[in-house]
Design a protein around this motif. Structure first.
Motif, mmCIF file in Angstrom:
data_model
loop_
_atom_site.group_PDB
_atom_site.id
_atom_site.type_symbol
_atom_site.label_atom_id
_atom_site.label_comp_id
_atom_site.label_asym_id
_atom_site.label_seq_id
_atom_site.Cartn_x
_atom_site.Cartn_y
_atom_site.Cartn_z
ATOM 1 N N GLY A 252 -1.262 -8.467 -21.442
ATOM 2 C CA GLY A 252 -0.328 -8.522 -21.403
ATOM 3 C C GLY A 252 -0.643 -9.592 -20.350
ATOM 4 O O GLY A 252 -1.863 -10.242 -20.032
ATOM 5 N N GLU A 253 0.527 -9.682 -19.388
ATOM 6 C CA GLU A 253 0.304 -10.714 -17.943
ATOM 7 C C GLU A 253 0.660 -10.214 -16.821
ATOM 8 O O GLU A 253 0.358 -10.483 -15.880
ATOM 9 C CB GLU A 253 1.068 -11.397 -18.012
ATOM 10 C CG GLU A 253 0.669 -12.428 -20.140
ATOM 11 C CD GLU A 253 2.157 -14.293 -20.025
ATOM 12 O OE1 GLU A 253 2.581 -14.235 -18.785
ATOM 13 O OE2 GLU A 253 2.203 -14.415 -21.428
ATOM 14 N N ASP A 254 1.367 -9.077 -16.648
ATOM 15 C CA ASP A 254 2.016 -8.680 -15.543
ATOM 16 C C ASP A 254 0.933 -7.866 -14.838
ATOM 17 O O ASP A 254 -0.358 -7.691 -15.387
ATOM 18 C CB ASP A 254 2.126 -7.036 -15.738
ATOM 19 C CG ASP A 254 3.482 -7.173 -17.066
ATOM 20 O OD1 ASP A 254 4.628 -8.049 -16.489
ATOM 21 O OD2 ASP A 254 3.840 -6.470 -17.940
ATOM 22 N N HIS A 255 0.575 -8.218 -13.591
ATOM 23 C CA HIS A 255 -0.108 -8.318 -12.397
ATOM 24 C C HIS A 255 -0.010 -6.951 -11.736
ATOM 25 O O HIS A 255 -1.195 -6.038 -11.146
ATOM 26 C CB HIS A 255 -0.214 -9.262 -11.337
ATOM 27 C CG HIS A 255 -0.717 -11.033 -11.481
ATOM 28 N ND1 HIS A 255 -0.752 -11.353 -10.851
ATOM 29 C CD2 HIS A 255 -0.945 -11.138 -12.916
ATOM 30 C CE1 HIS A 255 -1.392 -12.828 -11.280
ATOM 31 N NE2 HIS A 255 -1.200 -12.741 -13.088
ATOM 32 N N MET A 256 0.704 -6.369 -11.933
ATOM 33 C CA MET A 256 1.004 -4.719 -11.054
ATOM 34 C C MET A 256 0.596 -4.205 -12.280
ATOM 35 O O MET A 256 1.306 -4.171 -13.250
ATOM 36 C CB MET A 256 2.314 -4.674 -10.697
ATOM 37 C CG MET A 256 2.536 -5.686 -9.492
ATOM 38 S SD MET A 256 1.673 -5.378 -7.889
ATOM 39 C CE MET A 256 0.716 -6.828 -8.017
ATOM 40 N N PRO A 257 -0.464 -2.568 -12.198
ATOM 41 C CA PRO A 257 -0.587 -1.774 -13.044
ATOM 42 C C PRO A 257 0.856 -1.524 -13.970
ATOM 43 O O PRO A 257 0.830 -0.737 -14.404
ATOM 44 C CB PRO A 257 -1.745 -0.784 -12.772
ATOM 45 C CG PRO A 257 -1.559 -1.473 -11.141
ATOM 46 C CD PRO A 257 -1.244 -2.988 -10.831
ATOM 47 N N TRP A 258 1.785 -1.002 -12.294
ATOM 48 C CA TRP A 258 2.647 -0.020 -12.950
ATOM 49 C C TRP A 258 4.025 -0.753 -13.775
ATOM 50 O O TRP A 258 4.946 -0.707 -14.174
ATOM 51 C CB TRP A 258 3.804 0.331 -11.976
ATOM 52 C CG TRP A 258 3.804 -0.759 -10.451
ATOM 53 C CD1 TRP A 258 5.007 -1.663 -10.180
ATOM 54 C CD2 TRP A 258 2.956 -0.692 -9.140
ATOM 55 N NE1 TRP A 258 5.035 -2.167 -9.186
ATOM 56 C CE2 TRP A 258 3.492 -1.603 -8.825
ATOM 57 C CE3 TRP A 258 2.073 0.223 -8.708
ATOM 58 C CZ2 TRP A 258 3.269 -2.078 -7.675
ATOM 59 C CZ3 TRP A 258 1.826 -1.042 -7.470
ATOM 60 C CH2 TRP A 258 2.071 -1.775 -7.113
ATOM 61 N N PHE A 259 3.883 -2.091 -14.287
ATOM 62 C CA PHE A 259 4.549 -2.945 -15.293
ATOM 63 C C PHE A 259 3.863 -2.927 -16.382
ATOM 64 O O PHE A 259 2.895 -2.729 -16.896
ATOM 65 C CB PHE A 259 5.069 -4.625 -14.621
ATOM 66 C CG PHE A 259 5.737 -4.475 -13.324
ATOM 67 C CD1 PHE A 259 6.856 -3.561 -13.237
ATOM 68 C CD2 PHE A 259 5.713 -5.201 -11.942
ATOM 69 C CE1 PHE A 259 8.162 -3.390 -12.131
ATOM 70 C CE2 PHE A 259 6.463 -4.692 -11.245
ATOM 71 C CZ PHE A 259 7.751 -4.154 -10.619
ATOM 72 N N GLY A 260 4.788 -3.202 -17.408
ATOM 73 C CA GLY A 260 4.094 -3.569 -18.799
ATOM 74 C C GLY A 260 3.341 -2.307 -19.298
ATOM 75 O O GLY A 260 4.209 -1.389 -19.187
ATOM 76 N N ASP A 261 2.350 -2.672 -20.048
ATOM 77 C CA ASP A 261 1.794 -1.220 -20.893
ATOM 78 C C ASP A 261 0.871 -0.492 -19.538
ATOM 79 O O ASP A 261 -0.214 -0.553 -19.385
ATOM 80 C CB ASP A 261 0.935 -1.948 -21.870
ATOM 81 C CG ASP A 261 0.415 -0.370 -23.051
ATOM 82 O OD1 ASP A 261 0.772 0.461 -22.768
ATOM 83 O OD2 ASP A 261 -0.306 -0.720 -23.750
ATOM 84 N N THR A 262 2.138 0.025 -18.792
ATOM 85 C CA THR A 262 0.906 1.549 -18.407
ATOM 86 C C THR A 262 0.056 2.409 -18.679
ATOM 87 O O THR A 262 -0.492 2.615 -18.020
ATOM 88 C CB THR A 262 1.979 1.736 -17.020
ATOM 89 O OG1 THR A 262 3.292 3.075 -18.265
ATOM 90 C CG2 THR A 262 3.074 0.551 -16.461
#
Length: 311
Positions: A252-262
């Motif tokens: 994944g590429e999301d910088h925040m842990p609460w986005f994407g595959d949490t």
């Protein structure tokens, strides 16, 4: 989750706002990167879901650093050492002896310094998208040149809390840059309720000065460096500076842990801490051997302390 806001009193009298929530079996201090307001933290559904996920396996502590959010705002933010002292004040007020720390970006540096100076209060560090320095250096190419950092700070101060500012930060933090207007509006509102424009610039300059590269090789703390593919390079470099650390890179590429595959992020943290939802931390089978010496009291008195310890 029921997260009542409380106030801890730091050693210099400043009040630090914090919340404790969750039903887990371990204490976890969660320190997100950048600025938030505890009361508004729960108003954005993805963040609320993320916090609730942490609370399924941990008793979670979150706080607003001094000078921000619900904490005293008429005080200077202070140094990295000041941040550690304030965390200890929060733990004391909450009656918590020791915590595992989850810190994002430069907030993980607070956990690193805490491990070096207050090791009796921290059991482990999970460092999300680890950042040891904001500034570029020949041996640290992931930072930015000082002039670029200063230009970014000045631009941020000019548009702080505006719709444009919310859109810019949301695009940097949201799901691969694809964010909706609700998140953009919430981000602007969050920033306005966290700090004033001038305080934001002061905080950014304080964070820009953080550099813990020299500290990391001395750490003797169980450390998980956790990242997604988008920050593999910097995270791997930081992990390489910490003796015995574990590096886990998730897709994944999301910088925040609460986005994407949490779920994969929460799973990695649970595995590292050795807990599952509703279960106890790592358990082991041990044998305790207890022995006694006949007439031990008389023998100890006759032999003296040094000889008795040897015996």
């Amino acid at each position: 989750m029921d997260a009542e806001t409380r106030y801890a009193k730091a050693d210099d009298g400043a009040r630090i706002a914090y919340q404790v929530f969750g039903e887990g079996s371990v204490h976890l201090l969660y320190m997100p990167y950048f600025l938030f307001n505890l009361d508004l933290f729960w108003d954005f559904a993805p963040i609320a879901a993320w916090l609730e996920g942490l609370g399924q396996f941990a008793r979670v502590v979150i706080h607003d650093p001094r000078g921000t959010g619900l904490s005293d705002r008429d005080v200077e933010p202070g140094s990295l050492e000041r941040r550690v002292a304030d965390v200890v004040a929060v733990l004391d007020d909450a009656g918590i002896d020791r915590v595992a720390v989850f810190g994002s970006r430069s907030a993980g540096a607070v956990g690193a310094l805490m491990g070096a100076t207050r090791s009796e209060r921290i059991s482990s560090l999970t460092w999300w998208h680890a950042c040891a320095s904001e500034e570029w250096a020949p041996d640290y190419p992931w930072g930015a040149p000082p002039e670029q950092l200063e230009a970014d700070i000045e631009a941020s101060e000019e548009r702080w809390g505006s719709r444009q500012d919310g859109s810019t930060h949301a695009a940097n933090q949201g799901p691969m840059g694809l964010v909706d207007s609700d998140f953009q509006r919430w981000m602007g509102k969050m920033y306005r309720n966290s700090v004033t424009p001038a305080r934001a610039a002061a905080l950014l300059r304080t964070w820009r000065a953080i550099d813990v590269r020299g500290l990391l090789p001395t750490m003797a703390l169980p450390t998980l460096v956790l990242a997604r593919e988008s920050t593999r390079g910097e995270s791997a470099a930081v992990a390489g500076m910490i003796p015995g650390s574990e590096l886990v890179v998730l897709p994944g590429e999301d910088h925040m842990p609460w986005f994407g595959d949490t779920a994969s992020v929460l799973g990695a943290v649970r595995t590292f801490l050795g807990v599952e939802p509703g279960r106890l931390p790592r358990r082991f089978l041990a044998t305790v051997l207890f022995t006694d010496i006949v007439a031990s009291t008389q023998r100890a008195a006759a032999a003296g302390d040094e000889r008795w310890r040897g015996l």
